[in-house]
Design a protein around this motif. Structure first.
Motif, PDB file in Angstrom:
ATOM      1  N   GLU A  41       0.843  -1.187   0.000  1.00 19.69           N
ATOM      2  CA  GLU A  41       0.000   0.000   0.000  1.00 19.69           C
ATOM      3  C   GLU A  41       0.883   1.242   0.000  1.00 19.69           C
ATOM      4  OE1 GLU A  41      -2.386   2.360  -0.739  1.00 19.69           O
ATOM      5  OE2 GLU A  41      -3.484   0.504  -0.308  1.00 19.69           O
ATOM      6  N   ASP A  42       0.726   2.108  -1.015  1.00 18.90           N
ATOM      7  CA  ASP A  42       1.597   3.273  -1.134  1.00 18.90           C
ATOM      8  C   ASP A  42       0.891   4.585  -0.807  1.00 18.90           C
ATOM      9  OD1 ASP A  42       0.662   4.401  -4.030  1.00 18.90           O
ATOM     10  OD2 ASP A  42       0.776   2.212  -4.071  1.00 18.90           O
ATOM     11  N   ASP A  43      -0.402   4.529  -0.443  1.00 22.07           N
ATOM     12  CA  ASP A  43      -1.157   5.730  -0.099  1.00 22.07           C
ATOM     13  C   ASP A  43      -1.158   5.919   1.423  1.00 22.07           C
ATOM     14  OD1 ASP A  43      -3.960   6.949   0.767  1.00 22.07           O
ATOM     15  OD2 ASP A  43      -3.501   7.702  -1.240  1.00 22.07           O
ATOM     16  N   TYR A  44      -0.745   7.094   1.887  1.00 23.58           N
ATOM     17  CA  TYR A  44      -0.622   7.357   3.327  1.00 23.58           C
ATOM     18  C   TYR A  44      -1.948   7.168   4.048  1.00 23.58           C
ATOM     19  CZ  TYR A  44       0.166   9.859   7.709  1.00 23.58           C
ATOM     20  OH  TYR A  44       0.237  10.183   9.042  1.00 23.58           O
ATOM     21  N   GLU A  45      -2.997   7.778   3.568  1.00 26.15           N
ATOM     22  CA  GLU A  45      -4.290   7.733   4.263  1.00 26.15           C
ATOM     23  C   GLU A  45      -4.838   6.309   4.324  1.00 26.15           C
ATOM     24  OE1 GLU A  45      -5.431  10.121   5.931  1.00 26.15           O
ATOM     25  OE2 GLU A  45      -4.087  11.698   5.184  1.00 26.15           O
ATOM     26  N   VAL A  46      -4.719   5.577   3.241  1.00 21.65           N
ATOM     27  CA  VAL A  46      -5.225   4.207   3.216  1.00 21.65           C
ATOM     28  C   VAL A  46      -4.431   3.330   4.178  1.00 21.65           C
ATOM     29  CG1 VAL A  46      -5.572   2.152   1.779  1.00 21.65           C
ATOM     30  CG2 VAL A  46      -6.067   4.421   0.847  1.00 21.65           C
ATOM     31  N   LEU A  47      -3.099   3.486   4.163  1.00 21.90           N
ATOM     32  CA  LEU A  47      -2.256   2.683   5.056  1.00 21.90           C
ATOM     33  C   LEU A  47      -2.540   3.023   6.519  1.00 21.90           C
ATOM     34  CD1 LEU A  47      -0.005   0.600   5.385  1.00 21.90           C
ATOM     35  CD2 LEU A  47       1.652   2.470   5.197  1.00 21.90           C
ATOM     36  N   TYR A  48      -2.671   4.306   6.820  1.00 27.08           N
ATOM     37  CA  TYR A  48      -2.981   4.731   8.195  1.00 27.08           C
ATOM     38  C   TYR A  48      -4.292   4.096   8.657  1.00 27.08           C
ATOM     39  CZ  TYR A  48      -3.469   7.811  12.250  1.00 27.08           C
ATOM     40  OH  TYR A  48      -3.596   8.304  13.531  1.00 27.08           O
ATOM     41  N   ALA A  49      -5.292   4.126   7.794  1.00 30.61           N
ATOM     42  CA  ALA A  49      -6.597   3.550   8.149  1.00 30.61           C
ATOM     43  C   ALA A  49      -6.486   2.036   8.374  1.00 30.61           C
ATOM     44  CB  ALA A  49      -7.613   3.844   7.044  1.00 30.61           C
ATOM     45  N   ARG A  50      -5.663   1.362   7.588  1.00 30.11           N
ATOM     46  CA  ARG A  50      -5.497  -0.085   7.760  1.00 30.11           C
ATOM     47  C   ARG A  50      -4.810  -0.410   9.086  1.00 30.11           C
ATOM     48  NH1 ARG A  50      -6.905  -3.989   7.153  1.00 30.11           N
ATOM     49  NH2 ARG A  50      -5.437  -5.350   6.070  1.00 30.11           N
ATOM     50  N   ILE A  51      -3.840   0.403   9.476  1.00 30.97           N
ATOM     51  CA  ILE A  51      -3.157   0.198  10.753  1.00 30.97           C
ATOM     52  C   ILE A  51      -4.145   0.321  11.904  1.00 30.97           C
ATOM     53  CG2 ILE A  51      -1.455   1.215  12.334  1.00 30.97           C
ATOM     54  CD1 ILE A  51       0.239   1.884   9.830  1.00 30.97           C
ATOM     55  N   VAL A  52      -4.974   1.346  11.854  1.00 28.12           N
ATOM     56  CA  VAL A  52      -5.992   1.553  12.899  1.00 28.12           C
ATOM     57  C   VAL A  52      -7.000   0.410  12.883  1.00 28.12           C
ATOM     58  CG1 VAL A  52      -7.865   3.051  13.679  1.00 28.12           C
ATOM     59  CG2 VAL A  52      -5.689   4.056  12.881  1.00 28.12           C
ATOM     60  N   GLU A  53      -7.418   0.020  11.697  1.00 30.70           N
ATOM     61  CA  GLU A  53      -8.398  -1.066  11.545  1.00 30.70           C
ATOM     62  C   GLU A  53      -7.899  -2.368  12.166  1.00 30.70           C
ATOM     63  OE1 GLU A  53     -10.248  -3.555   7.761  1.00 30.70           O
ATOM     64  OE2 GLU A  53      -9.692  -1.453   7.480  1.00 30.70           O
ATOM     65  N   GLU A  54      -6.584  -2.608  12.100  1.00 32.07           N
ATOM     66  CA  GLU A  54      -5.999  -3.825  12.662  1.00 32.07           C
ATOM     67  C   GLU A  54      -5.750  -3.713  14.167  1.00 32.07           C
ATOM     68  OE1 GLU A  54      -5.158  -6.861  11.167  1.00 32.07           O
ATOM     69  OE2 GLU A  54      -6.421  -6.074   9.562  1.00 32.07           O
ATOM     70  N   GLY A  55      -6.106  -2.569  14.754  1.00 31.17           N
ATOM     71  CA  GLY A  55      -5.918  -2.393  16.191  1.00 31.17           C
ATOM     72  C   GLY A  55      -4.485  -2.092  16.585  1.00 31.17           C
ATOM     73  N   LEU A  56      -3.686  -1.619  15.645  1.00 32.62           N
ATOM     74  CA  LEU A  56      -2.294  -1.283  15.913  1.00 32.62           C
ATOM     75  C   LEU A  56      -2.158   0.203  16.208  1.00 32.62           C
ATOM     76  CD1 LEU A  56      -0.762  -3.331  12.952  1.00 32.62           C
ATOM     77  CD2 LEU A  56      -0.847  -4.013  15.359  1.00 32.62           C
ATOM     78  N   ASN A  57      -1.074   0.577  16.844  1.00 29.56           N
ATOM     79  CA  ASN A  57      -0.831   1.975  17.207  1.00 29.56           C
ATOM     80  C   ASN A  57      -0.055   2.659  16.094  1.00 29.56           C
ATOM     81  OD1 ASN A  57      -0.198   4.430  18.321  1.00 29.56           O
ATOM     82  ND2 ASN A  57       0.863   3.589  20.122  1.00 29.56           N
ATOM     83  N   PRO A  58      -0.635   3.651  15.421  1.00 31.05           N
ATOM     84  CA  PRO A  58       0.077   4.332  14.330  1.00 31.05           C
ATOM     85  C   PRO A  58       1.419   4.916  14.751  1.00 31.05           C
ATOM     86  CG  PRO A  58      -2.247   4.930  14.313  1.00 31.05           C
ATOM     87  CD  PRO A  58      -2.011   4.160  15.575  1.00 31.05           C
ATOM     88  N   GLU A  59       1.564   5.279  16.036  1.00 35.35           N
ATOM     89  CA  GLU A  59       2.840   5.823  16.503  1.00 35.35           C
ATOM     90  C   GLU A  59       3.972   4.813  16.348  1.00 35.35           C
ATOM     91  OE1 GLU A  59       4.051   8.841  17.676  1.00 35.35           O
ATOM     92  OE2 GLU A  59       2.206   9.464  16.662  1.00 35.35           O
ATOM     93  N   ASP A  60       3.644   3.528  16.475  1.00 34.72           N
ATOM     94  CA  ASP A  60       4.655   2.488  16.331  1.00 34.72           C
ATOM     95  C   ASP A  60       5.130   2.359  14.883  1.00 34.72           C
ATOM     96  OD1 ASP A  60       4.428   1.917  19.010  1.00 34.72           O
ATOM     97  OD2 ASP A  60       3.040   0.232  18.716  1.00 34.72           O
TER      98      ASP A  60
END
Length: 420
Positions: free
Chosen positions: A351-370
């Protein structure tokens, strides 16, 4: 060297017989085996005495004249006038017929066996061929770390390490670091150990394994699938050209490898894989992962490695790009080896789109700060890119026709025990 030539050899005693005034010692070294004959009526007394005290796996030196003899292994023997023991070996603990657990306990000695030596030679050729393919096609080798602060695959499979009072992990994959490096070198690869703390213990799993990974800028799923099959075909061809003797010793049916020498491997989608499995009586629901049993059944349909593509998003990692025409699947692919060996390559378009990748990280229950630095790669000059990881030990296991992955690597690491 031909018959009548003088030769001096150093190695280890593989077999020994004392018959009719002659001592027959089969000498083993890195090149193979050769019979050495010490004739009591002709050899010096010192050479005879040394040969008499040479036990199995003693390290020795022999010198003499080469002669043809159809009864000798390979049809040639060394008729020795000199024989010397360098390192004694009293009561070598491997006699033959021992069980797997015992042989793992003495793995440091069992690695000398002719069978495993043949595997090490095949493994050498596999690694050489993989590197040759990449070098000839313009790839840059890089050296990513194996200590990391973030998970690539999932927290449950991480080995945690105390890094000077801070929490760190043994790497599951070099992928994220390779993704950073494509912005300077575009086509990068690495060969590193990877670690998975999965509880499964099967004939295909190791907790520490050798992982060849590639990542390419300006590339998509189809590009990396082509590279994967070309690389595997190149490697199979190299082994069949250079290691027929070792494959024969392992009783590998090389006819089963022949179809894999040329790229252009078959491809099926995840949906098609489910249909094949249903015809075989396996009723998986859409969204279920393909396990070892399912992969084995699929491999019965193919004589070559083959790709399975377009997996459900829910069973794959957050970084895989979704198919924009069908957002419930990802542009991911696995290359499965035939004969029941299963997955040897796993990869995807990233995934090369910032917004899409950020949303996927949140969706998986991961911390974007990590994943801040990983997200940065999408903020500053992001490009389409893709990559894959190849399990070297799994590839060796298939090419060599091994029953268990533990014999594809000198010192395998399993749950609850380390050998040696």
């Amino acid at each position: 060297m031909g018959e009548g030539a003088r030769a001096r050899l150093r190695g280890w005693v593989y077999r020994k017989r004392d018959v009719g005034g002659k001592i027959f010692i089969v000498l083993r070294d890195s090149e193979g085996i050769l019979q050495v004959v010490i004739d009591r009526s002709q050899a010096p007394r010192e050479a005879v005495a040394e040969a008499e005290r040479a036990d199995i796996e003693a390290s020795v030196e022999a010198a003499g004249v080469l002669a043809r003899d159809p009864r000798a292994p390979g049809g040639v023997e060394l008729r020795a006038h000199h024989f010397k023991v360098y390192g004694e070996s009293r009561n070598f603990p491997i006699k033959g017929g021992e069980g797997v657990d015992y042989l793992l306990d003495v793995r440091h000695l069992w690695v000398r066996s002719r069978r495993l030596t043949a595997v090490w030679r095949i493994r050498h050729t596999v690694l050489k061929a993989l590197r040759e393919y990449l070098e000839r096609n313009g790839w840059w080798e890089v050296s990513p770390p194996i200590l990391t602060q973030s998970a690539v695959e999932g927290g449950a499979t991480l080995f945690e390490v105390n890094f000077f009072g801070r929490k760190a992990y043994l790497s599951q994959s070099a992928q994220f670091y390779l993704e950073a490096l494509i912005y300077s070198l575009e086509k990068v690869w690495s060969l590193t150990p990877s670690f998975r703390a999965e509880r499964s213990r099967t004939r295909r799993h190791l907790y520490e394994y050798w992982h060849l990974e590639v990542e390419q800028a300006w590339a998509g799923m189809e590009d990396l699938m082509r590279i994967g099959e070309e690389m595997v075909a190149y490697t199979v061809d190299a082994v069949l050209r250079e290691r027929l003797e070792e494959l024969s010793l392992l009783k590998r049916d090389t006819e089963r490898l022949e179809p894999a020498r040329k790229p252009g491997y078959p491809r099926i989608t995840y949906d098609e894989a489910l249909e094949i499995l249903r015809r075989k009586g396996v009723d998986l629901k859409w969204g279920d992962d393909l396990g070892a049993d399912e992969e084995r059944l699929l491999t019965e349909e193919f004589e070559t490695p083959f790709y399975v593509t377009h997996f459900p998003k829910q069973i794959k990692s957050f970084y895989m790009k979704t198919d924009r025409s069908r957002p419930d699947v990802v542009l991911g692919f696995d290359l499965l080896a035939p004969e029941g060996y299963g997955e040897v390559i796993g990869g995807s378009e990233r995934e090369d789109d910032y917004e899409v990748l950020y949303a996927r990280i949140v969706e998986e229950g991961l911390n974007p700060e990590d994943y801040k630095w990983y997200l940065d790669l999408r903020r500053y000059g992001s490009v389409p890119h893709a990559g894959f990881g190849l399990g070297v030990d799994r590839l060796v296991m298939w090419i060599a026709g091994l029953d268990h992955i533990r014999d594809s690597i000198p010192f395998p690491r399993f749950r609850d025990r380390i050998y040696p």
